[in-house]
Design a protein around this motif. Structure first.
Motif, short mmCIF file in Angstrom:
data_model
loop_
_atom_site.label_atom_id
_atom_site.label_comp_id
_atom_site.label_asym_id
_atom_site.label_seq_id
_atom_site.Cartn_x
_atom_site.Cartn_y
_atom_site.Cartn_z
N GLU A 12 12.28 54.55 -12.23
CA GLU A 12 12.02 53.13 -11.96
C GLU A 12 13.02 52.30 -12.75
N SER A 72 12.04 54.04 -7.32
CA SER A 72 11.65 52.67 -6.99
C SER A 72 12.79 52.03 -6.22
N THR A 104 8.97 48.70 -4.88
CA THR A 104 8.60 48.37 -6.25
C THR A 104 7.33 47.55 -6.34
N PRO A 190 5.81 47.30 -12.96
CA PRO A 190 6.06 48.61 -12.34
C PRO A 190 6.45 49.63 -13.39
N ALA A 192 7.56 54.12 -13.79
CA ALA A 192 7.89 55.36 -13.09
C ALA A 192 6.64 56.17 -12.76
N ILE A 195 5.18 54.86 -9.61
CA ILE A 195 6.05 55.29 -8.51
C ILE A 195 5.76 56.74 -8.15
#
Length: 241
Positions: A12, A72, A104, A190, A192, A195
């Protein structure tokens, strides 16, 4: 831990604080195994591969153990998105693993799973704009757009909730909306890990991205594209004369 669940390495870099994570499983059954996050005081490119190496070594995971690489895809920082996607593609081609691209703002929405009304997710787009999209109980209900926060505020009506890192810069504008509920940026940015959980669900549904065709979701044109369009009419006029 159920080893039959997808093991995902995710990246991300759309926001200011980039991160890399190893997750197993999806939104409803997932588990975070390792995550590294560093605020991008220096370029993501100088930190990213070192973070990937760290999370892999920290838990003794090899490339062959992974089920997919997730990234992302935006909207977000143009430079950050390019760096993140380039790194993900490089790992995909080197390790022979599937690529899963995740919007994202979907990761921002995942931070707010118990919201029962319209959820507006916002990220700072610079140039006095935000990237924004609206989500409902069944997913995204408006496409991502780049918009001035004052104009976005005119679209939002209670009982709505607003979340995301874009609030750090523009909460003073959205706070004028009576009855609007806020989820602080610290709790709705956001990452990782998010994601990775979303990517595992996409992978289970058979949704994979073509590494050769995958491109960042910029939402608005880059400076280079804007300048090119400005110059095109002059070039056309020159050819006609």
């Amino acid at each position: 831990m159920d080893v039959s669940l997808p093991l995902i390495l995710s990246i991300e870099t759309a926001a200011g604080c980039g991160s890399v994570a190893l997750t197993r499983g999806g939104v409803s059954n997932g588990r975070l195994i390792a995550e590294a996050a560093v605020h991008a005081e220096t370029s993501h490119s100088r930190q990213l591969l070192g973070s990937v190496e760290w999370v892999m070594q920290a838990v003794g995971i090899s490339w062959s153990d992974l089920d997919a690489i997730a990234v992302s895809i935006g909207p977000g920082s143009f430079t950050g998105l390019r760096i993140g996607l380039a790194a993900a593609k490089g790992i995909v081609f080197a390790a022979g693993k599937p690529l899963v691209c995740v919007p994202t703002l979907d990761a921002v929405a995942l931070s707010c799973p118990l919201v029962d009304g319209p959820l507006w997710c916002v990220m700072d787009a610079r140039k006095q704009e935000v990237y924004a999209a609206c989500y409902g109980p069944k997913g995204q209900i408006s496409p991502a757009e780049a918009v001035r926060p004052e104009l976005l505020a005119e679209k939002i009506a209670p009982p709505a909730v607003i979340a995301g890192p874009g609030l750090a810069e523009y909460q003073h504008i959205f706070s004028r909306i009576a009855g609007l509920r806020f989820i602080p940026p610290a709790l709705s940015s956001p990452s990782a890990a998010k994601i990775g959980f979303l990517a595992a669900d996409k992978l289970e549904r058979g949704e994979r991205s073509d590494p050769a065709a995958a491109a960042p979701l910029y939402v608005r044109a880059s400076e280079a594209e804007v300048n090119l369009k400005k110059n095109q009419p002059d070039s056309a006029a020159g050819r006609q004369s």
